[in-house]
Design a protein around this motif. Structure first.
Motif, mmCIF file in Angstrom:
data_model
loop_
_atom_site.group_PDB
_atom_site.id
_atom_site.type_symbol
_atom_site.label_atom_id
_atom_site.label_comp_id
_atom_site.label_asym_id
_atom_site.label_seq_id
_atom_site.Cartn_x
_atom_site.Cartn_y
_atom_site.Cartn_z
ATOM 1 N N PRO A 92 0.686 -1.135 -0.008
ATOM 2 C CA PRO A 92 0.123 0.066 0.108
ATOM 3 C C PRO A 92 0.829 1.279 0.029
ATOM 4 O O PRO A 92 1.986 1.325 0.762
ATOM 5 N N ASP A 93 0.559 2.245 -0.623
ATOM 6 C CA ASP A 93 1.196 3.567 -0.840
ATOM 7 C C ASP A 93 0.824 4.280 0.302
ATOM 8 O O ASP A 93 -0.483 4.658 0.480
ATOM 9 N N PRO A 94 1.758 4.589 1.314
ATOM 10 C CA PRO A 94 1.223 5.456 2.562
ATOM 11 C C PRO A 94 1.054 6.781 2.113
ATOM 12 O O PRO A 94 0.365 7.535 2.889
ATOM 13 N N ILE A 95 1.409 7.364 1.161
ATOM 14 C CA ILE A 95 1.623 8.799 1.022
ATOM 15 C C ILE A 95 0.270 9.382 0.729
ATOM 16 O O ILE A 95 -0.565 8.892 -0.209
ATOM 17 N N GLY A 96 -0.163 10.333 1.750
ATOM 18 C CA GLY A 96 -1.639 11.256 1.075
ATOM 19 C C GLY A 96 -2.619 10.601 2.077
ATOM 20 O O GLY A 96 -3.766 10.917 2.124
ATOM 21 N N ALA A 97 -2.291 9.227 2.529
ATOM 22 C CA ALA A 97 -3.567 8.944 3.693
ATOM 23 C C ALA A 97 -3.943 9.951 4.746
ATOM 24 O O ALA A 97 -2.925 10.140 5.453
ATOM 25 N N ILE A 98 -4.860 10.210 4.995
ATOM 26 C CA ILE A 98 -5.396 10.879 6.254
ATOM 27 C C ILE A 98 -6.318 10.202 7.148
ATOM 28 O O ILE A 98 -6.821 9.139 6.941
ATOM 29 N N THR A 99 -5.485 10.033 8.482
ATOM 30 C CA THR A 99 -6.094 9.416 9.611
ATOM 31 C C THR A 99 -6.509 10.472 10.707
ATOM 32 O O THR A 99 -6.195 11.668 10.653
ATOM 33 N N ASP A 100 -7.289 9.868 11.655
ATOM 34 C CA ASP A 100 -7.628 10.669 12.799
ATOM 35 C C ASP A 100 -8.299 11.799 12.652
ATOM 36 O O ASP A 100 -8.178 12.640 13.343
ATOM 37 N N LEU A 101 -9.268 11.830 11.625
ATOM 38 C CA LEU A 101 -9.893 13.044 11.261
ATOM 39 C C LEU A 101 -11.076 13.179 12.381
ATOM 40 O O LEU A 101 -12.059 12.441 12.103
ATOM 41 N N ASN A 102 -11.107 14.210 12.925
ATOM 42 C CA ASN A 102 -12.262 14.371 13.927
ATOM 43 C C ASN A 102 -12.644 15.788 13.788
ATOM 44 O O ASN A 102 -11.942 16.679 13.448
ATOM 45 N N TYR A 103 -14.022 15.973 14.137
ATOM 46 C CA TYR A 103 -14.677 17.299 14.332
ATOM 47 C C TYR A 103 -14.222 17.921 15.627
ATOM 48 O O TYR A 103 -14.313 17.286 16.544
ATOM 49 N N ARG A 104 -14.083 19.210 15.714
ATOM 50 C CA ARG A 104 -13.510 20.080 16.869
ATOM 51 C C ARG A 104 -14.742 20.845 17.194
ATOM 52 O O ARG A 104 -15.784 21.141 16.357
ATOM 53 N N PRO A 105 -15.016 21.170 18.434
ATOM 54 C CA PRO A 105 -16.133 21.839 18.754
ATOM 55 C C PRO A 105 -16.272 23.311 17.945
ATOM 56 O O PRO A 105 -17.366 23.427 17.777
ATOM 57 N N SER A 106 -15.215 23.714 17.408
ATOM 58 C CA SER A 106 -15.431 24.840 16.650
ATOM 59 C C SER A 106 -16.111 24.619 15.209
ATOM 60 O O SER A 106 -16.373 25.599 14.372
ATOM 61 N N GLY A 107 -16.251 23.230 14.747
ATOM 62 C CA GLY A 107 -16.894 22.808 13.487
ATOM 63 C C GLY A 107 -15.584 22.654 12.638
ATOM 64 O O GLY A 107 -15.791 21.851 11.628
ATOM 65 N N ILE A 108 -14.353 22.834 12.584
ATOM 66 C CA ILE A 108 -13.400 22.388 11.954
ATOM 67 C C ILE A 108 -13.089 20.625 11.943
ATOM 68 O O ILE A 108 -13.505 20.210 13.265
ATOM 69 N N GLN A 109 -12.467 20.222 11.134
ATOM 70 C CA GLN A 109 -12.100 18.791 11.125
ATOM 71 C C GLN A 109 -10.620 18.873 11.089
ATOM 72 O O GLN A 109 -9.913 19.547 10.383
ATOM 73 N N VAL A 110 -9.931 18.163 11.921
ATOM 74 C CA VAL A 110 -8.443 17.877 12.225
ATOM 75 C C VAL A 110 -7.999 16.588 12.161
ATOM 76 O O VAL A 110 -8.604 15.672 12.657
ATOM 77 N N GLY A 111 -6.982 16.422 11.003
ATOM 78 C CA GLY A 111 -6.733 14.984 11.071
ATOM 79 C C GLY A 111 -4.920 14.963 10.629
ATOM 80 O O GLY A 111 -4.311 16.139 10.739
ATOM 81 N N LYS A 112 -4.492 13.959 10.293
ATOM 82 C CA LYS A 112 -3.104 13.896 9.953
ATOM 83 C C LYS A 112 -2.842 13.293 8.706
ATOM 84 O O LYS A 112 -3.559 12.154 8.489
#
Length: 418
Positions: A92-112
Motif C-alpha cells: 500500500p502507498d502510505p503517501i496522502g493517507a489521512i487518519t484521525d480526522l475528527n470534528y472539533r467543537p469549533s466545527g473544523i475537522q483536524v486530522g493527520k
C-alpha cells in the motif's frame, strides 16, 4: 569540481526531484518500479560483468571471504532484486493517507496526513542489492534518494543505478530521484551528513565504525542502529522442547545478521536440564561456546566468558551463555549489555512474559519466538531499509511508513476563530 560543489549539485538535483515525487501518483511510482525491475532483468549480463570487476578488485585487495560473499552478484541475487522491487508494487502507498480526522467543537475537522520525508541519504557497505532495495523503498514512499555504497562495490552499484534511472525515465519521473555517488572518496560521506540544506535524514547501514562516524559528522537526523546484541532468556517455566528449538534457531539460522542471538541466558533451576542437549546441538554445528562458571560446570566444552563477551556482537558461530537466578537477573543483564535491538523470553508463564514485554527496553521484544523474526518482511512491512534502535523517528524495522512523516490537516468551510 570540489567535493563540496559536487555535493551541492547532487543535493539541488535531489531536492528538485523530491518536489516532483511528492505529487507523483501511486500508478506512476508503481510503473517506475516495474520499469526498474524489467531493466535489471534485461541488463543481468552487464550487472554480472560489472560485479566481476569489483570481485576481482576485492580479491586483489585481500577482502575476506565473508565480505566477498556479500559483494557477489549472481543470477539468484539479481532475481532477488527484481522480486523485491515487484513486491514493493503490491505494498500500500502510505503517501496522502489521512487518519484521525475528527470534528472539533469549533466545527473544523483536524486530522493527520502521511507525507514523504523529502530527501533521504543512505550510506551502506558491500552488498550491491541494497542499491535497488533502497531506491525502490524511497521511490514508493515519495522520497528522493542519495546513495553512497562502499568503494568495493562501485562498478556494481553504478550498473544498478543506470537501470534504476532508466526505469524512472520510462515512467516519466526524474532520473535524479535516485542518485548514486560515483566517487570513492570517504570524505563524501561527511559532506552528505553535513548537507542539512538538501538532505532531510541520513540512514547508515554497515558496521559500528561507519555508523558512529556518520552520527558524529551529521547535521541532519540519523536513523541508525549501532549494533545488535540480542538475547534469548530461557525462563524457569519454559517448555524445554520449545526452548531448545528457539535458542538453536536464534543463533544458527544465520550468523552474520543483526538479529542473531549473541548471548543466551538460562534460569538456574532449568539449566541442568536444558543446556546439555542444547550445547550438543551447538557443538555439532561448530558453534564455539563461552560461558560463566556455572555454564562451564554443566557444559565442560565451554570456555570462560569475559566481560567483553557479554558486550560482543560476534556475527559469527560464537555464543556466550550465562546462567542467571531468575527473570529479574536476566532483565538486569539485558539492561547492562543489550543494544536495544531484539530480546526474547521463553516461558509458559504469561505473567512473567508480560513483565518481560513491559520492562525490557528494545525495538523488538518477543515471547516464545526466535530473534531472527525481527525483520521487516517477517513483520509484514515488505522490504526494509534497516532496523533502527533509536527511539525517534522510527524504531525497529524501517519500512515504507518509517520513511514518511505526518502533518496536520484542517478542513473548514469558512470557519473563523472567535
Amino acid at each position: 569540481m570540489s567535493l563540496e560543489q559536487e555535493m551541492q549539485q547532487i543535493g539541488q538535483q535531489a531536492r528538485e526531484a523530491s518536489t516532483m515525487l511528492a505529487r507523483a501518483t501511486t500508478q506512476m511510482k508503481n510503473a517506475a518500479l516495474e520499469a526498474m525491475a524489467s531493466e535489471i532483468e534485461k541488463q543481468q549480463d552487464a550487472l554480472m560483468a560489472a560485479n566481476k570487476i569489483d570481485m576481482d578488485n576485492g580479491e586483489a585487495r585481500g577482502l575476506n571471504p565473508a565480505l566477498l560473499d556479500r559483494l557477489a552478484l549472481n543470477e539468484e541475487r539479481i532475481a532477488g532484486m527484481v522480486e523485491g522491487l515487484r513486491q514493493m508494487i503490491a505494498l500500500p502507498d502510505p503517501i496522502g493517507a489521512i487518519t484521525d480526522l475528527n470534528y472539533r467543537p469549533s466545527g473544523i475537522q483536524v486530522g493527520k496526513m502521511r507525507v514523504p520525508l523529502g530527501v533521504v541519504g543512505i550510506i551502506y557497505e558491500s552488498r550491491p542489492n541494497v542499491t535497488a532495495d533502497a531506491a525502490g523503498l524511497c521511490l514508493k514512499s515519495g522520497n528522493a534518494a542519495i546513495l553512497r555504497g562502499g568503494s568495493e562495490a562501485l562498478n556494481s552499484n553504478q550498473a544498478i543505478a543506470k537501470c534504476i534511472q532508466t526505469g524512472l525515465e520510462v515512467a516519466g519521473l526524474p532520473s535524479n530521484a535516485v542518485q548514486v555517488f560515483k566517487t570513492t572518496d570517504r570524505e563524501m560521506v561527511s559532506e552528505l551528513a553535513r548537507s542539512s540544506q538538501y538532505v532531510d535524514v541520513i540512514i547508515p547501514r554497515g558496521g559500528k565504525g561507519l555508523i558512529e562516524r556518520v552520527a558524529e559528522a551529521a547535521r541532519v537526523p540519523v536513523i541508525k542502529h549501532l549494533h545488535g546484541i540480542c538475547h534469548v532468556y530461557i525462563d524457569d517455566e519454559a517448555d524445554a522442547s520449545k526452548a531448545v528449538s528457539i535458542a538453536f534457531n536464534a543463533k544458527t539460522q544465520r550468523y552474520g545478521t543483526c538479529n542473531t542471538m549473541e548471548t543466551l541466558l538460562v534460569a538456574k533451576s532449568v539449566a541442568g536440564e536444558i543446556l546439555p542437549p542444547l550445547a550438543a546441538q551447538y557443538l555439532e554445528k561448530g558453534v564455539e561456546l563461552r560461558g560463566c562458571a556455572e555454564t562451564m560446570k554443566i557444559v565442560p566444552q565451554a570456555t570462560a566468558a569475559t566481560d567483553e563477551d557479554w558486550a560482543a556482537e560476534y556475527l559469527a558461530p560464537i555464543l556466550s551463555i550465562r546462567v542467571v537466578d531468575d527473570v529479574d537477573a536476566a532483565m538486569q543483564h539485558i539492561r547492562q549489555y543489550g543494544s536495544g535491538h531484539t530480546e526474547s523470553i521463553i516461558t509458559e508463564n504469561w505473567t512473567t512474559a508480560r513483565r518481560f514485554l513491559t520492562e525490557v527496553d528494545a525495538s523488538s521484544v518477543m515471547v516464545n519466538a526466535s530473534t531472527r523474526f525481527a525483520d521487516g518482511f517477517e513483520y509484514g512491512l515488505g522490504a526494509e531499509i534497516g532496523i533502527s534502535t533509536d527511539k525517534f523517528h522510527a524504531r525497529g524495522p524501517v519500512g515504507l511508513e518509517g520513511l514518511t512523516s505526518q502533518k496536520y490537516v484542517v478542513l473548514g468551510d469558512g470557519h473563523i476563530r472567535g
